[in-house]
Design a protein around this motif. Sequence first.
Motif, mmCIF file in Angstrom:
data_model
loop_
_atom_site.group_PDB
_atom_site.id
_atom_site.type_symbol
_atom_site.label_atom_id
_atom_site.label_comp_id
_atom_site.label_asym_id
_atom_site.label_seq_id
_atom_site.Cartn_x
_atom_site.Cartn_y
_atom_site.Cartn_z
ATOM 1 N N LEU A 58 0.839 -1.196 0.000
ATOM 2 C CA LEU A 58 0.000 0.000 0.000
ATOM 3 C C LEU A 58 0.870 1.242 0.000
ATOM 4 O O LEU A 58 1.757 1.388 0.847
ATOM 5 N N THR A 59 0.597 2.153 -0.950
ATOM 6 C CA THR A 59 1.360 3.397 -0.991
ATOM 7 C C THR A 59 0.888 4.381 0.068
ATOM 8 O O THR A 59 1.702 5.137 0.624
ATOM 9 N N HIS A 60 -0.423 4.420 0.334
ATOM 10 C CA HIS A 60 -0.946 5.332 1.346
ATOM 11 C C HIS A 60 -2.336 4.877 1.772
ATOM 12 O O HIS A 60 -2.841 3.868 1.267
ATOM 13 N N GLY A 61 -2.917 5.602 2.710
ATOM 14 C CA GLY A 61 -4.093 5.095 3.396
ATOM 15 C C GLY A 61 -5.435 5.557 2.898
ATOM 16 O O GLY A 61 -6.439 5.363 3.597
ATOM 17 N N HIS A 62 -5.526 6.145 1.717
ATOM 18 C CA HIS A 62 -6.838 6.576 1.211
ATOM 19 C C HIS A 62 -7.652 5.378 0.723
ATOM 20 O O HIS A 62 -7.109 4.429 0.152
ATOM 21 N N ILE A 63 -8.959 5.471 0.905
ATOM 22 C CA ILE A 63 -9.851 4.339 0.661
ATOM 23 C C ILE A 63 -9.757 3.807 -0.766
ATOM 24 O O ILE A 63 -9.849 2.592 -0.987
ATOM 25 N N ASP A 64 -9.551 4.682 -1.756
ATOM 26 C CA ASP A 64 -9.518 4.197 -3.143
ATOM 27 C C ASP A 64 -8.255 3.414 -3.453
ATOM 28 O O ASP A 64 -8.143 2.802 -4.514
ATOM 29 N N HIS A 65 -7.300 3.378 -2.519
ATOM 30 C CA HIS A 65 -6.073 2.607 -2.697
ATOM 31 C C HIS A 65 -6.024 1.372 -1.791
ATOM 32 O O HIS A 65 -5.206 0.486 -2.028
ATOM 33 N N ILE A 66 -6.874 1.308 -0.789
ATOM 34 C CA ILE A 66 -6.776 0.199 0.165
ATOM 35 C C ILE A 66 -8.087 -0.533 0.384
ATOM 36 O O ILE A 66 -8.146 -1.482 1.166
#
Length: 215
Positions: A58-66
């Motif tokens: 995971l690059t970062h914690g935003h919903i569209d990425h995780i």
Amino acid sequence: MTQNVNFKIIPVTHYKQNACVVWQDGCNKAAVIDPGGEVEKITSFIEDNKLELDKILLTHGHIDHIGAARLLAESSSTEILGPHKDDTFLFDMLPEECRLYQFPHCDVFYPDRFLEQDDTIWVGELQLQVIHCPGHTPGHLVFFAPAAKLAWVGDVLFRHSIGRCDFPGGNHAALLDSIKNKLWPLGGDTCFIPGHGPMSTFAEERRHNPYVADH
């Protein structure tokens, strides 16, 4: 450039986020970077290509990425790695983010391990370097495959644009510093896969990106 590395970009959700499956020639172990949703699209590709899911990054914690990370991990007994611990507060906000941005409900979860600057991740024999690039979020990471001159940059940098900084924890000055002092040194011939939209190279962005071009 990427002759020994294979990847498949799978746009998911109404945000058309670039979930990406990556693996090396001659090895069936694969990683998924930023599985933001529509887990069936991702698992179908993995199964159809006879790959073995080895890691979720995971690059970062935003919903569209995780958004699909926990479901994908549970269905494959795979560990979730990243982002940096400074994004912990975004995982705490997941149910609210789902409501605000019209995503299917996602309970709070956390990665198996947060990552730090200069950590090294192996997917089979493919080496990925971890680069902490705050700005879009405080704990944003970039994954860089030096042998392939290929980087997964999440929402730090896009073709002819940069990431937003108006979300909680965003910092415009930090974002520009991350791009110029952590990404540009990787070399102009480095190709990158952004979190949304088409691929580009750092050289292209240094020439033509209106936000970070050298001029």
